[in-house]
Structure formats: structure tokens, C-alpha cells
Motif scaffolding. Structure first.
Motif: not given
Length: 406
Positions: A327-351
Motif C-alpha cells: 500500500a506504500a513504498p516503504q512497505w517494500q523495504v519492510i517486507a524485504s527485511v522481514t523476508t531476509g530475516e526469515v530466510l536467514a533463520a531457515a538457513g537459506e543464505r542466498d535467498g
């Protein structure tokens, strides 16, 4: 309306116009005039020499550049800053206030007449609304620059006891919008300043017998408290907001923010209940907004599950369904950081590295320092030192734009 902003363009033009695609080398100083302790002290001193020095620092100006801006000789500026000359005439101080975009009262003079203040109040609601458009369009710095002269004038009149109810309502709205905009562009170590402004708005909202304003203020203040790390207070404000929000969209937005705060606070039951409430609100057809929409809810859900120590559930939530557009441009950043955090916790380093690099690039472009700080922490936790270094470099560049020069 542009007369109350620097430069002279309304936030709607700045939020959507092509002129915004090529910003100048430095940002306007209003963010720091309201959040930096040294600048705030300079303004409160009402000492012209101190204010001019602070203004130069905030803008990175030399004395020669400031003299050119004011139309003065450099030697005259030197004398003012060193205290050997003090412009005593009202016209001279008004000229300085106009040239620098400072409210007149900060330089010890009144406006030319009360019609000026009446015009400001007449357009004040529009200034607040358009500044909100600018913030939601990813231009929170411009929103701050539009809001702070309005807030300064209203604060001065309030201190004199010269505000009637309608103007107090405007002051509450200006305080709230300024605090939320500051909360978008300030780094983490300064986010308490944003919560102070939304808290000041709440003080008024509680006494103005306006339930929609109270509900909205509780939502925004609770969110700024969360960002500043005041989690128990944030949860309390957001639970109150959900209780007093009468419209479905407002109630759903309060629940979305409550889910974020309770997840960060480790309150699993409150988090699950709030997420379920958001889903019911969306299923019932409640109007979508910045917070109450599938895209934001997916990020909130995944981030909360990760914070609660449920990384597998967080990964499933992240990939559960298509969430549409933010709904707003800053949410792209917020979601990308969260995606990176979740993938890191799952061991998916490249993603994780890819998501965090995307977040870093967009956060720098959108001037979101605390999202950069989130991305750096996530990269370090995931052992992605190259990504963390990239984030640190972007943060240094962004601080160079936002911070006053030494």
C-alpha cells in the motif's frame, strides 16, 4: 500553502511530481531542527547568533553561502554570529525569518499581522492531509519539512493560551503527523523523539472529546512506542485503540499494529488473536489501507512468528499465498527485511542475501535509516558480512544527507 514550507511547493506536488526525481545534494534541515538536541536547544534559545550557527550546521552552509542566501555581506553574518552586531529592527529579523523559512516568533518578532496566522490555520488541515500523502508516497522528509512550520506556529500560540478548540484539533493533528513522519525518517537512536511528538498529540486528543481522533492517535502513538522499544506501553496503547475504534478499517489497523507490538513483546496469545482479528476484518470487506491489507498482514504475521521463536511457521506464512502489491513504498523495504530475516533463520543464505540487498538499496533510496539498521542486524545474525558491510556503507551515505555537518 508553499509559503509555510521550504522549498515553496505543496506536498502533493512533491509527492507525485517529476521534479522530485532529482533531489539536491542535501536534505532540508527540518528533520534535525525537530529531533537533534543541539538544534532544538538553539531554537528554544531564541538567540539569533545561536540559531544562525545551528542553521548553517544543519544545512552544511559556509558563512559566505548563508550571507548569499540572506542577501547580506559575509562580514555582516560574521558579526551577527559572533554577537558583535544584533539586528534590532523588526523588518531585518522578519527578513531573516522569511529567507530561512523559520517561524517569526523564534527570532523575537511577531508576524506582520494576525491575518497571516489566520491563513495558516485556514489551510492547516490541507497541509496535514497533503503531508500525509507525501509520507505515504515514500517522501517523509518532505512531509516533515511541510509540517514543522505549522506545528511551530501552533505551539507558540498554544503557549500563549490563544488557541480555540478548532485550532487545538489542528495542533493535535499536526503533532501526530509530524511524529509519524519523523518516525519514518529518523534512525533508531532518535526514534524516541518521534514518540514524544505523537505522545504530545495524545495529550490533546484525550481532552478534546473526539473519539475518531483519539483512536487514530492511540494507534499511531502505540506504533511509535513500539519502534522506540517501549513494548509494554505500545501494547497497552494499541489495545486501547482497538477497543475505541468504531469503524472496521480503524479497528483492523489497530489490530495489525497490535500484532506487530505483541509479537515483538513475546506475547504469543495476544499476537495470534490480533492476527485472527485482522483476517476477519479483511474477510468482512473492511476498507484496505496502509496497514490493513494482505501484503502488510503477511509481513506482520511472518515477522511476529519469527520474533516469537517460530521460524518454520514464519517461513510458511511468508510463502502461504500471493499478497498483492504494498500500500506504500516503504512497505517494500519492510517486507524485504522481514523476508531476509526469515530466510536467514531457515538457513537459506542466498535467498536471504538477495532479499536484504534489495532492502538496503531501496531503504537508501527511500531514506529509511532504521530499516537499514534492521537489515544490517539481520545480515550479521545470518553471517552475511558482505551484505552487512553494504548496509553500513549505505547508512553512512544516508547519515551524510540527514545529519547536520560537523
Amino acid at each position: 500553502m508553499g509559503r509555510y514550507a521550504a522549498p515553496g511547493a505543496c506536498p502533493a506536488c512533491r509527492a507525485g511530481g517529476a521534479a522530485l526525481t532529482a533531489p539536491g545534494p542535501r536534505l532540508a534541515p527540518a528533520v534535525w531542527l525537530w529531533s537533534d538536541p543541539a538544534a532544538a536547544a538553539a531554537l528554544s534559545s531564541r538567540d539569533l547568533a545561536v540559531i544562525l550557527r545551528a542553521y548553517r550546521a544543519a544545512n552544511g552552509l559556509s558563512r559566505a553561502a548563508l550571507a548569499a542566501l540572506l542577501g547580506f555581506d559575509k562580514s555582516y553574518v560574521v558579526k551577527i554570529e559572533t554577537g558583535s552586531r544584533t539586528p534590532g529592527d523588526v523588518a531585518g529579523r522578519r527578513h531573516i525569518a522569511r529567507a530561512l523559512g523559520l517561524p517569526f516568533h523564534l527570532l523575537g518578532v511577531s508576524d506582520p499581522d494576525d491575518a497571516d496566522f489566520a491563513a495558516l490555520c485556514h489551510f492547516g488541515d490541507a497541509v496535514v492531509r497533503l503531508a500525509e500523502i507525501a509520507r505515504q508516497s515514500g517522501r517523509a522528509v518532505e512531509a516533515v519539512n511541510e509540517l514543522w512550520p505549522l506545528a511551530a506556529r501552533l505551539e507558540a500560540r498554544a503557549a500563549e493560551g490563544r488557541l480555540e478548540r478548532e485550532t487545538l484539533l489542528l495542533l493535535a493533528s499536526a503533532r501526530l503527523a509530524l511524529g509519524v513522519s519523523l518516525g519514518t525518517v529518523l534512525p533508531e537512536e532518535r526514534l524516541t523523539g518521534a514518540a514524544v511528538w505523537t505522545g504530545k498529540a495524545l495529550l490533546l486528543a484525550r481532552h478534546l472529546d473526539d473519539t475518531p481522533l483519539l483512536a487514530h492517535t492511540l494507534r499511531m502513538h502505540g506504533n511509535e512506542l513500539r519502534k522506540a522499544g517501549r513494548l509494554p506501553a505500545a501494547v497497552a496503547r494499541l489495545e486501547h485503540a482497538a477497543a475505541v475504534s468504531s469503524d472496521p478499517a480503524g479497528h483492523g489497523s489497530a489490530l495489525a499494529l497490535l500484532a506487530r507490538a505483541s509479537g515483538d513483546a513475546g506475547q504469543s496469545d495476544t499476537f495470534d488473536t490480533a492476527v485472527d482479528g485482522c483476517r476477519r476484518a479483511l474477510d468482512s470487506g473492511a476498507e484496505h489501507g496502509m496497514l490493513l491489507n494482505p501484503y502488510s498482514l503477511r509481513e506482520i504475521h511472518a515477522r511476529g512468528l519469527l520474533a516469537l521463536g517460530r521460524p518454520d511457521d514464519a517461513l510458511r506464512a511468508l510463502h502461504a499465498n500471493e499478497a498483492g502489491e504494498p500500500a506504500a513504498p516503504q512497505w517494500q523495504v519492510i517486507a524485504s527485511v522481514t523476508t531476509g530475516e526469515v530466510l536467514a533463520a531457515a538457513g537459506e543464505r542466498d535467498g536471504s542475501a538477495e532479499a536484504l540487498q534489495t532492502a538496503i538499496a531501496t531503504a537508501e533510496q527511500r531514506r529509511l535509516p532504521h530499516q537499514l539498521q534492521r537489515a544490517i542486524r539481520a545480515a550479521r545474525r545470518g553471517g552475511l558480512e558482505t551484505v552487512a558491510d553494504s548496509g553500513l556503507a549505505a547508512l553512512r551515505r544516508l547519515r551524510g544527507l540527514l545529519a547536520p555537518s560537523a
